[in-house]
Scaffold this active site. Structure first.
Site: not given
Length: 671
Positions: A144, A153
């Protein structure tokens, strides 16, 4: 060990770097994190659990042991799901030390410490081997690592490294695949966040400088709750285009790539904005899908899952162009390892581009996009707001007015000049507007040259360092520092400001602060305790900024003015205090207090940085899109019957020495 942290100083308008204990930084990170939001995202959790069960079953069906690598484990939730589904062992990687420690406590509390190993490292530092962090490579990869832009990210470099070093060839991945979708639209509202638009001042059209008009702008994504942008605010010019997919079960590359989707324009209009979101296929068949699509794509919008950790993306094209219905066009998306950018071509232009260089990343050349945020562009382009300021200026300006403007990147000096002011001091000379490169408290009578004294001190006020609504009280401190340079009868615009509050029930935003207790059957209370400890650390438990137009709420009390700041007078030496209470007039669950400023430009002209319309009978609120409001979350919500017998007591204290406002709230119930 100490750490330096930036903090807005309302008394100087600067970002001060103050020394704090080493715990301060990560307490702030935890207190403002989205961990609770993710755990409250039942749709996400359910889809991951389904995908993990299916992945474990597929590997076991081949007669193999199931070895899991869980990158970005957070609380360890996905690893616990995997063990419950039958995995033999899990390596759970978490780089943030406080979160890794919480994950260890959660794993132990749920009885999985013999099957899950928490590794407090970045995944690219994890080693495999007899003496390594992992005894063997994994055959199931669970991650995730995504943000609203999917790759922001560092998902691609992490996947790239994992396939090269940490997982077996042909591994199973959960999620299995991500797909990015995009739609080209015309939107006056959204485009107003990208470029400075012309404005009308006293019958004269004010046009931005050519270098601003030609600027491609900043390429950075604008992430918002797109469900709160009504379809009435945009016109689709293209169908929803599938731009590209990433298969996480195969080696992933983080190098530059571009992808195009050809379409026929379904409407005529100005091609300005690209709306984008992504789906996760948790299994290869595509039967388990977690989508980020906004609510208005659903037949029943209220059925759309709410999440704040993943929203939707808005991208602005480098230049707007005219599109005619039936045009054959190509929408191109490029990405590096962390970001995406879009461009539009005709099919013929696209064929040429295939043999030459791909579209370059847009970059700001006018510097405005480096100074102004997206909401600030929208604020400057708000014609109704501009008319309000012009109306106020017309009330106070005379032909002999000498004006000084105190605001960051404001157009008020230009408006004042166009309305006939004799001299406008801003901070380089530009016609009758003079730029003074100094702070207000450094200004002397010598800087005014022959103008002697200032007759109009004006501000929006807006300062780029302001985080909370009352940080713009820096204008008051500037007015105080300039007191000796003001004419005795000088006009101050705005003449005053008021701080307002209303108790609210949030439709969804409450989830980011609500404890989780159990999540999908697993006890995650150690995380709740960690978050609460951080919220108790220093000012972390006080008000925080949120753009409430993105987060629907109902007012349970009346809107109440609780503090007044008189800019015609200097900042007082003593604190200003206000106490009182407001009754609940509507039933509902009170999650917190919304706070905002209203600026009184003149005695009868006001600009609100919060509520922009009266609260409806049902309690619905409409908020300014330009400024963030303050939100004070209650630790425990209060159920209101709305009969006026219960209410919220408040206490506010403005500290002139710091420019900060201390506040306290409690619930009261009349017997």
């Amino acid at each position: 060990m100490k750490t330096f942290c930036g903090r807005a100083n309302p008394t100087t308008g600067a970002l001060d770097w103050v020394e704090e204990s080493e715990e301060y930084d990560y307490h702030q990170e935890i207190a403002r994190s989205c961990y609770a939001d993710m755990l409250h995202d039942h749709d996400r959790n359910k889809k991951y659990y389904q995908g993990i069960r299916a992945a474990v079953a597929r590997v076991k069906a081949c007669g193999k042991k199931v070895i899991i690598l869980d990158i970005g484990t957070g609380t360890g939730l996905l690893s616990m799901m995997a063990v419950t589904a039958g995995a033999d062992f899990c390596y759970a990687v978490e780089v943030f030390k406080p979160m890794a420690e919480a994950a260890q406590r959660i794993v132990e509390k749920n009885g999985f410490s013999d099957k899950i190993k928490i590794i407090n490292k970045h995944s690219t530092d994890v080693t495999v081997g007899q003496d390594g962090d992992m005894q063997m490579k994994a055959n199931v990869l669970i991650t995730e690592l995504f943000d609203t832009e999917l790759i922001g990210e560092g998902a691609l470099p992490s996947y790239e490294h994992a396939h090269q070093n940490l997982v077996q060839e042909g591994c199973v991945a959960v999620p299995h695949r991500a797909t990015i979708y995009a739609q080209l639209v015309e939107s006056e509202l959204l485009w107003s966040w990208a470029q400075l638009q012309p404005a009308e001042v006293d019958g004269i059209r004010l046009v931005p400088p050519p270098d601003v008009g030609r600027c491609a702008g900043a390429h950075s994504v604008c992430d918002i709750q797109l469900s709160q942008v009504s379809p009435n605010n945009f016109t689709p010019l293209s169908p929803l285009c599938k731009m590209f997919s990433v298969d996480f079960s195969k080696p992933v590359s983080s190098t530059f790539q571009s992808h195009s989707s050809r379409f026929v324009a379904q409407s005529s209009g100005q091609a300005q904005v690209v709306l984008s979101w992504w789906d996760l296929d948790m299994d290869p068949s595509g039967n388990i899908v977690c989508t980020m699509a906004p609510g208005w794509t659903y037949q029943q919008p209220k059925m759309a899952p709410w999440r704040d950790h993943w929203m939707q993306s808005v991208y602005f094209l480098p230049v707007e162009s005219r599109v005619t219905k039936g045009d054959e066009l190509s929408l191109t998306v490029c990405h590096d390892d962390y970001s995406l950018w879009y461009s539009l071509q005709s099919n013929r232009q696209h064929d040429i581009y295939l043999t030459t260089a791909p579209p370059s990343r847009p970059c700001c050349t006018c510097q405005a996009h480096m100074v102004w945020t997206r909401p600030r562009f929208g604020e400057l382009n708000d014609s109704q707001r501009t008319e309000t300021y012009i109306k106020a200026l017309c009330c106070v300006l005379r032909k002999d007015s000498v004006c000084l403007s105190v605001s960051d990147g404001s157009l008020l000096p230009v408006f004042a000049h166009m309305l006939g002011a004799k001299k406008v001091l801003l901070r380089k000379k530009l016609s009758c507007v003079e730029l003074l490169e100094m702070k207000p408290d450094q200004l002397t009578s010598g800087d005014l040259e022959s103008h002697k004294q200032i007759s109009v001190l004006m501000g929006e006020p807006y300062f780029s360092t302001s985080l909370l609504p009352w940080h713009s009280l820096y204008f008051w401190y500037c007015r105080t520092a300039l007191a000796g340079l003001l004419q005795p009868s000088a006009t101050i615009l705005p003449c005053s400001a008021t701080l307002h509050m209303v108790a609210v029930e949030f439709q969804d935003l409450w989830r980011i602060r609500a404890p989780c207790g159990k999540c999908e059957g697993f006890d995650v209370t150690p995380m709740d305790e960690m978050v609460q400890q951080s919220l108790d650390f220093r000012e972390s438990h006080e008000a925080e900024p949120h753009p409430l137009w993105e987060y629907p709420c109902r007012a349970l009390t009346q809107s109440t003015a609780i503090m007044n700041f008189d800019f015609t007078e200097c900042v007082p030496q003593q604190p200003i205090s206000s106490q009182g209470s407001v009754p609940f007039i509507r039933n509902g669950c009170c999650h917190g207090i919304a706070l905002w400023m209203e600026y009184h430009l003149t005695s009868d002209i006001t600009v609100s940085a919060g509520l922009i319309k009266s609260i409806t009978e049902q309690g619905d609120c409409e908020w300014s899109r330009h400024r963030k409001q303050g939100v004070y979350f209650f630790r425990s919500p209060w159920e209101s019957s709305g009969d006026g017998r219960a209410g919220v007591s408040y206490s506010f204290t403005f500290e002139p020495s710091s420019g900060d406002i201390k506040m306290d709230f409690s619930f009261k119930c009349q017997q």
